[in-house]
Scaffold this active site. Structure first.
Site: not given
Length: 417
Positions: A385-386
């Site tokens: 993810s980020r």
């Protein structure tokens, strides 16, 4: 003081036990407050784990008032406190009844509430009168309904209105849920005096390494699937697949302890990973000013627990709809994302938890109204993810660039001017 019906046991001879883990959750607001603070513990006994945890949380300059569960045991409780030594005796005052207590920063009910909804409401109103402005009331309730259905329903209702945190303590008999309630607004400056809160969602393995409760559940599911496969097809080796996956799945949810930088001007990374970009931009959702955005990509091998980059107060939280592009690509700008908006002494700060190609589940554990310490855990994202941090561009300077590796809660990504 007679014992309130809201704090009796779950049956005639079955009081709700409060173990060490639940006691730590009940006293977390005392333990995390690093400045001079005042506390009120109601319903204590000499063998109370909550009393022991509250005493452990005391620092020089603190004061704790204790109301016994049994008014006939006042002298016994005073003798118990005196026996702890002069340092404790000077900071802990045992009173005959709640009426003798003064307003404090934190009120803790030592015994879980298990009465009806009306009894619970009256008890909460009674305890809340002893809170200073911005103070926190901490109470526990059995996690399962049974005879405590009324108390559970009332705490859920008040938690929705005034809750600033909740912890489910499964390692207790019976399991309990701890609610932290704040009835009046807190000053943002208080956040800078807080240490990261104790989280029951993090299960300790060693002193420096924990596993998030999501990892415990995922590992247990994998082991359960292996057991079922072995029973259903004893001659097959298919059971090895989920069995071998249990350890790496649980390891994905590892939650290590981190040492925060001592520099008060430091803004720390909200997640482990690689810096994708550092740029100035505008986003009308957060205000009219320009923001400095630092985006960090988390691979499946990185720690996925997210932390608050600064100390502040959660003033908004919302989820924006979108797609599920690979988190390291530009298209991830439009992925599903959860935004936690903080009010700080330096302006608005935002933490964006973005989903990725595999990540489809965002966990956010910082309700609106809660105060967060710098480096405090706020949630996690399941699998790659980020995480983006938005800072006021006129108040902070970046100290990292694209390609740098950062460690959540430990690496400095920017400094306040």
């Amino acid at each position: 003081m007679s014992q309130s019906p809201a704090v009796r046991g779950t049956g005639p001879n079955r009081p709700v036990h409060v173990g060490e883990r639940a006691a730590r959750a009940l006293t977390t607001e005392l333990a995390r407050h690093q400045g001079p603070k005042t506390g009120l513990l109601v319903g204590a006994t000499t063998d109370s784990t909550v009393l022991a945890a509250a005493i452990d949380a005391l620092l020089p300059g603190d004061a704790l008032t204790v109301v016994p569960a049994d008014p006939l045991a006042v002298e016994t409780l005073r003798e118990h406190v005196t026996a702890q030594g002069r340092w404790i005796a000077d900071r802990v005052r045992v009173v005959d009844s709640l009426a003798e207590a003064d307003a404090v920063d934190v009120v803790v009910a030592a015994q879980p509430l298990v009465g009806t909804a009306d009894e619970t409401r009256l008890r909460l109103d009674e305890l809340a009168k002893y809170l200073t402005d911005g103070g926190v009331l901490t109470v526990a309730v059995p996690a399962r309904s049974g005879r405590a259905a009324g108390a559970i329903a009332e705490l859920d209702r008040q938690g929705a209105l005034f809750g600033v945190g909740t912890d489910l303590v499964l390692v207790n008999q019976p399991p309990v849920r701890v609610h932290r309630l704040r009835y009046t607004p807190a000053e943002i400056a208080v956040a800078a005096r807080l240490a990261p809160a104790y989280r029951t969602s993090s299960v300790p393995l060693t002193r420096g390494m924990h596993i998030d409760s999501n990892g415990v559940a995922a590992g247990a599911i994998a082991v359960g699937l292996a057991a079922l496969a072995r029973i259903a097809r004893p001659k097959s080796r298919l059971w090895l697949l989920p069995a071998l996956a249990a350890a790496p799945v649980a390891a994905f949810f590892r939650d290590p302890e981190r040492d925060l930088p001592e520099d008060a001007s430091a803004v720390v990374a909200a997640a482990d990973g690689q810096v994708l970009s550092v740029q100035r931009l505008r986003d009308e959702r957060f205000g009219d000013g320009e923001f400095l955005r630092i985006a960090v990509f988390l691979s499946v091998l990185d720690v996925h627990v997210n932390r608050s980059p600064v100390a502040g107060k959660v003033v908004d939280y919302f989820v924006a709809d979108g797609g599920f592009a690979a988190a390291m690509k530009t298209a991830a700008e439009h992925n599903v994302a959860a935004y936690t908006v903080l009010d700080t002494d330096h302006g608005t700060v935002v933490v964006a938890q973005r989903t990725g190609l595999i990540a489809r589940r965002i966990v956010q554990r910082a309700p609106i109204g809660s105060l967060l310490a710098r480096g405090e855990r706020i949630g996690l994202i399941r699998f790659g993810s980020r995480t983006d941090v938005y800072l006021p561009a006129d108040a902070a300077d970046p100290v990292v660039g694209a390609g740098d590796r950062v460690v959540g809660g430990a690496s400095v990504i920017a400094r306040w001017r």
